[in-house]
Every structure is written in structure tokens, then in C-alpha cells.
Design a protein around this motif. Structure first.
Motif: not given
Length: 116
Positions: A3-4, A10-12, A17-21, A111-115
Motif C-alpha cells: 500500500f505504498a 491503508f496506513w491512515p 482505527s487504533g491499531f497503531t499509535p 474489508l474494502p480495498n483502500p487503493s
């Protein structure tokens, strides 16, 4: 990296969603295991669009992903792209969200594709 593309959500979304700080950069994907997360491809072939993958590739990818999940034992499996999920796992009526099936004991979300 996964997802680059700069416009990929994806990353945002992973962070919001709270998975990463904090919001990770694609180049920081190796930090995911530290948060109890992992990322992999269902089909190990880069494409510009998801519709470039053949149904055969997706079905084989689903088989290989299932084996990987069974071997590693996560609690959850999230598959990005409901259309790819439907093909890979033979579930034509799957909708976005939690699925009835489990794989190797893991609960499954489509999940929906974030791309874009």
C-alpha cells in the motif's frame, strides 16, 4: 512495500482505527509485528489494479493464505478487497465485515480495498 502509493488509505485508516499509535509509513511495515499485526499478499505478484489477478491466482492464493493462517494461529484475519475475498474463498455472497467462516481458528473480516 504494501500500500505504498501516496494516495492509498491503508496506513491512515490502520492508525485512525487504533491499531497503531501513530501513522506508519509503508517503509515501516516491519514494525507491524511489534503491534501484534502482520501483513502479506494473497497473490505474490504486483499489479496496478486488483482486476488484473485471475480467479485461479486468487483461489490458489486463498489456499496458501489459509495454510499460513493455520500454521501461525492468529486470532483474526482481515482480507482487503471483498471481491478478491469472494473469489479466493468461494463465497460469492460475502459482504464487507465479519464473515461466518473461520480459518485455522481465526475469525475473518472482509474489508474494502483502500487503493482508490
Amino acid at each position: 512495500h504494501h500500500f505504498a502509493h501516496p494516495g492509498n488509505r491503508f496506513w491512515p485508516v490502520l492508525h485512525r482505527s487504533g491499531f497503531t499509535p501513530r501513522q506508519l509509513k509503508p517503509s515501516e511495515q516491519d514494525e507491524l509485528p511489534g503491534y501484534g499485526l502482520g501483513i502479506t499478499n494473497m497473490v505474490a505478484r504486483a499489479t496496478a489494479r486488483a482486476d488484473e489477478l485471475t480467479p485461479e491466482e486468487l483461489r490458489e492464493g486463498g489456499r496458501l493464505l489459509s495454510a499460513r493462517v493455520e500454521a501461525s494461529g492468529p486470532s483474526w484475519l482481515a482480507v482487503v478487497g471483498v471481491t478478491a475475498y469472494r473469489t479466493a474463498f468461494g463465497d460469492r455472497h460475502a459482504r464487507i465485515g465479519p464473515q461466518e467462516r473461520t480459518i485455522g481458528g481465526a475469525r475473518v473480516w472482509a474489508l474494502p480495498n483502500p487503493s482508490g
